[in-house]
Write a protein that holds these residues in place. Structure first.
Motif, PDB file in Angstrom:
ATOM      1  N   TYR A  43       0.829  -1.209   0.000  1.00 26.31           N
ATOM      2  CA  TYR A  43       0.000   0.000   0.000  1.00 26.31           C
ATOM      3  C   TYR A  43       0.867   1.263   0.000  1.00 26.31           C
ATOM      4  CZ  TYR A  43      -4.332  -2.594   1.069  1.00 26.31           C
ATOM      5  OH  TYR A  43      -5.431  -3.424   1.040  1.00 26.31           O
ATOM      6  N   LEU A  44       1.936   1.255   0.788  1.00 21.45           N
ATOM      7  CA  LEU A  44       2.820   2.436   0.834  1.00 21.45           C
ATOM      8  C   LEU A  44       3.461   2.692  -0.527  1.00 21.45           C
ATOM      9  CD1 LEU A  44       4.505   1.967   4.324  1.00 21.45           C
ATOM     10  CD2 LEU A  44       2.946   3.812   3.632  1.00 21.45           C
ATOM     11  N   LYS A  45       3.855   1.633  -1.202  1.00 22.84           N
ATOM     12  CA  LYS A  45       4.432   1.778  -2.541  1.00 22.84           C
ATOM     13  C   LYS A  45       3.366   2.277  -3.512  1.00 22.84           C
ATOM     14  CE  LYS A  45       7.080  -0.875  -5.909  1.00 22.84           C
ATOM     15  NZ  LYS A  45       7.615  -2.201  -6.245  1.00 22.84           N
ATOM     16  N   LEU A  46       2.179   1.716  -3.388  1.00 25.69           N
ATOM     17  CA  LEU A  46       1.084   2.064  -4.281  1.00 25.69           C
ATOM     18  C   LEU A  46       0.634   3.516  -4.117  1.00 25.69           C
ATOM     19  CD1 LEU A  46      -0.914   1.012  -6.395  1.00 25.69           C
ATOM     20  CD2 LEU A  46      -2.393   0.287  -4.512  1.00 25.69           C
ATOM     21  N   VAL A  47       0.581   4.000  -2.876  1.00 29.54           N
ATOM     22  CA  VAL A  47       0.073   5.365  -2.643  1.00 29.54           C
ATOM     23  C   VAL A  47       0.946   6.408  -3.344  1.00 29.54           C
ATOM     24  CG1 VAL A  47       1.210   6.005  -0.456  1.00 29.54           C
ATOM     25  CG2 VAL A  47      -1.115   6.768  -0.909  1.00 29.54           C
ATOM     26  N   THR A  48       2.226   6.147  -3.492  1.00 28.08           N
ATOM     27  CA  THR A  48       3.093   7.102  -4.202  1.00 28.08           C
ATOM     28  C   THR A  48       2.899   7.012  -5.717  1.00 28.08           C
ATOM     29  OG1 THR A  48       4.931   5.533  -4.276  1.00 28.08           O
ATOM     30  CG2 THR A  48       4.854   7.048  -2.399  1.00 28.08           C
ATOM     31  N   GLN A  49       2.429   5.860  -6.187  1.00 29.51           N
ATOM     32  CA  GLN A  49       2.246   5.660  -7.625  1.00 29.51           C
ATOM     33  C   GLN A  49       0.897   6.173  -8.135  1.00 29.51           C
ATOM     34  OE1 GLN A  49       2.782   1.451  -8.012  1.00 29.51           O
ATOM     35  NE2 GLN A  49       5.015   1.569  -7.894  1.00 29.51           N
ATOM     36  N   VAL A  50      -0.024   6.425  -7.239  1.00 30.44           N
ATOM     37  CA  VAL A  50      -1.373   6.825  -7.660  1.00 30.44           C
ATOM     38  C   VAL A  50      -1.725   8.235  -7.195  1.00 30.44           C
ATOM     39  CG1 VAL A  50      -2.249   4.466  -7.837  1.00 30.44           C
ATOM     40  CG2 VAL A  50      -2.436   5.692  -5.663  1.00 30.44           C
ATOM     41  N   GLU A  51      -0.741   9.070  -7.000  1.00 30.40           N
ATOM     42  CA  GLU A  51      -0.982  10.444  -6.540  1.00 30.40           C
ATOM     43  C   GLU A  51      -1.932  11.202  -7.461  1.00 30.40           C
ATOM     44  OE1 GLU A  51      -0.287  12.510  -3.898  1.00 30.40           O
ATOM     45  OE2 GLU A  51       0.311  10.667  -2.913  1.00 30.40           O
ATOM     46  N   ASP A  52      -1.901  10.896  -8.746  1.00 28.86           N
ATOM     47  CA  ASP A  52      -2.753  11.606  -9.708  1.00 28.86           C
ATOM     48  C   ASP A  52      -4.118  10.931  -9.890  1.00 28.86           C
ATOM     49  OD1 ASP A  52      -1.562   9.398 -10.882  1.00 28.86           O
ATOM     50  OD2 ASP A  52      -1.490  10.304 -12.882  1.00 28.86           O
ATOM     51  N   MET A  53      -4.421   9.938  -9.056  1.00 33.29           N
ATOM     52  CA  MET A  53      -5.711   9.236  -9.098  1.00 33.29           C
ATOM     53  C   MET A  53      -6.359   9.355  -7.710  1.00 33.29           C
ATOM     54  SD  MET A  53      -4.266   5.916 -11.150  1.00 33.29           S
ATOM     55  CE  MET A  53      -5.774   5.014 -11.173  1.00 33.29           C
ATOM     56  N   PRO A  54      -7.044  10.461  -7.467  1.00 31.62           N
ATOM     57  CA  PRO A  54      -7.534  10.754  -6.117  1.00 31.62           C
ATOM     58  C   PRO A  54      -8.391   9.662  -5.470  1.00 31.62           C
ATOM     59  CG  PRO A  54      -7.940  12.609  -7.585  1.00 31.62           C
ATOM     60  CD  PRO A  54      -7.420  11.494  -8.418  1.00 31.62           C
ATOM     61  N   LEU A  55      -9.275   9.038  -6.207  1.00 29.78           N
ATOM     62  CA  LEU A  55     -10.133   8.013  -5.603  1.00 29.78           C
ATOM     63  C   LEU A  55      -9.330   6.807  -5.134  1.00 29.78           C
ATOM     64  CD1 LEU A  55     -13.237   8.143  -7.979  1.00 29.78           C
ATOM     65  CD2 LEU A  55     -13.037   9.070  -5.670  1.00 29.78           C
ATOM     66  N   VAL A  56      -8.408   6.369  -5.958  1.00 28.91           N
ATOM     67  CA  VAL A  56      -7.573   5.219  -5.601  1.00 28.91           C
ATOM     68  C   VAL A  56      -6.640   5.604  -4.459  1.00 28.91           C
ATOM     69  CG1 VAL A  56      -5.822   3.591  -6.425  1.00 28.91           C
ATOM     70  CG2 VAL A  56      -7.703   4.285  -7.939  1.00 28.91           C
ATOM     71  N   ARG A  57      -6.020   6.770  -4.550  1.00 26.00           N
ATOM     72  CA  ARG A  57      -5.099   7.249  -3.513  1.00 26.00           C
ATOM     73  C   ARG A  57      -5.800   7.309  -2.160  1.00 26.00           C
ATOM     74  NH1 ARG A  57      -4.385  12.806  -4.754  1.00 26.00           N
ATOM     75  NH2 ARG A  57      -6.288  12.936  -3.576  1.00 26.00           N
ATOM     76  N   ASP A  58      -7.003   7.882  -2.133  1.00 25.62           N
ATOM     77  CA  ASP A  58      -7.734   8.005  -0.874  1.00 25.62           C
ATOM     78  C   ASP A  58      -8.146   6.640  -0.329  1.00 25.62           C
ATOM     79  OD1 ASP A  58      -7.394  10.713  -1.089  1.00 25.62           O
ATOM     80  OD2 ASP A  58      -9.459  11.139  -1.698  1.00 25.62           O
ATOM     81  N   SER A  59      -8.489   5.723  -1.224  1.00 23.59           N
ATOM     82  CA  SER A  59      -8.832   4.370  -0.799  1.00 23.59           C
ATOM     83  C   SER A  59      -7.628   3.683  -0.152  1.00 23.59           C
ATOM     84  CB  SER A  59      -9.326   3.558  -1.992  1.00 23.59           C
ATOM     85  OG  SER A  59      -9.542   2.230  -1.626  1.00 23.59           O
ATOM     86  N   VAL A  60      -6.463   3.839  -0.760  1.00 21.37           N
ATOM     87  CA  VAL A  60      -5.243   3.237  -0.213  1.00 21.37           C
ATOM     88  C   VAL A  60      -4.904   3.869   1.139  1.00 21.37           C
ATOM     89  CG1 VAL A  60      -2.757   2.940  -0.567  1.00 21.37           C
ATOM     90  CG2 VAL A  60      -4.344   2.584  -2.475  1.00 21.37           C
ATOM     91  N   ARG A  61      -5.021   5.178   1.240  1.00 19.50           N
ATOM     92  CA  ARG A  61      -4.743   5.843   2.524  1.00 19.50           C
ATOM     93  C   ARG A  61      -5.721   5.396   3.610  1.00 19.50           C
ATOM     94  NH1 ARG A  61      -3.424  11.814   0.242  1.00 19.50           N
ATOM     95  NH2 ARG A  61      -1.223  11.451  -0.208  1.00 19.50           N
ATOM     96  N   THR A  62      -6.962   5.201   3.228  1.00 18.97           N
ATOM     97  CA  THR A  62      -7.953   4.717   4.192  1.00 18.97           C
ATOM     98  C   THR A  62      -7.588   3.316   4.674  1.00 18.97           C
ATOM     99  OG1 THR A  62      -9.678   6.072   3.190  1.00 18.97           O
ATOM    100  CG2 THR A  62     -10.405   4.208   4.515  1.00 18.97           C
ATOM    101  N   LYS A  63      -7.151   2.473   3.762  1.00 19.20           N
ATOM    102  CA  LYS A  63      -6.745   1.117   4.140  1.00 19.20           C
ATOM    103  C   LYS A  63      -5.510   1.146   5.036  1.00 19.20           C
ATOM    104  CE  LYS A  63      -8.833  -0.846   0.074  1.00 19.20           C
ATOM    105  NZ  LYS A  63      -8.952  -2.020  -0.737  1.00 19.20           N
TER     106      LYS A  63
END
Length: 168
Positions: free
Chosen positions: A20-40
């Motif tokens: 998830y930590l790796k993914l959150v940096t890769q999806v910065e330009d995808m707000p819905l996915v980024r927020d979902s990962v941060r919530t998880k």
């Protein structure tokens, strides 16, 4: 993301967190996915008792979405647990402002105000809750404690009695 979700189901939160930590940096330009990962991530950290990491994720959520009542509520809960009463009051006030029908937030706000020695603020918050929701044990009990702090013993007694009747 699916791999990390699967690891969570298998109970491997350490590997899931790393993904998830790796993914959150890769999806910065995808707000819905980024927020979902941060919530998880927040959920993992809260369940694991890592309040500082959870706080960092919640603050990141608020940087991107300052209208997230859920993030304010969880920050208020963390503040309350850490006895940071004034910070808890601020976060719970924002929660109530953004989600006025979230009943529990009113009582958490009132409890934080009471802990911060703001009995008058506690009573005002409970009055606001009373105008939106049915009377209940917790509201009566907190009102009794606030009245007691203000040395309004007759009013405190009325609220204690009401709380007792509701508890039965």
């Amino acid at each position: 993301m699916r791999l990390a979700d699967g690891l969570i189901l298998l109970g491997d939160t350490n590997r899931a967190t790393q993904l998830y930590l790796k993914l959150v940096t890769q999806v910065e330009d995808m707000p819905l996915v980024r927020d979902s990962v941060r919530t998880k991530l927040t959920d993992i950290y809260l369940r694991g008792g890592d309040h500082s990491a959870a706080r960092a994720q919640l603050e990141a959520i608020l940087r991107d979405d300052p209208s997230s009542a859920q993030a304010y509520y969880f920050l208020g809960s963390l503040d309350y647990d850490e006895k940071q009463w004034k910070d808890a009051v601020g976060h719970f006030k924002k929660t109530v402002l953004l989600r006025p029908n979230f009943e529990r937030a009113y009582y958490d706000l009132a409890a934080a105000q009471l802990a911060a020695d703001d009995a008058a603020g506690t009573l005002l918050t409970l009055q606001q809750a009373g105008s939106r929701f049915a009377r209940n044990f917790l509201g009566e009990y907190l009102a009794a404690l606030a009245e007691q702090k203000q040395k309004n013993y007759a009013e405190a007694c009325k609220h204690f009695i009401a709380a007792e009747v509701m508890a039965k």
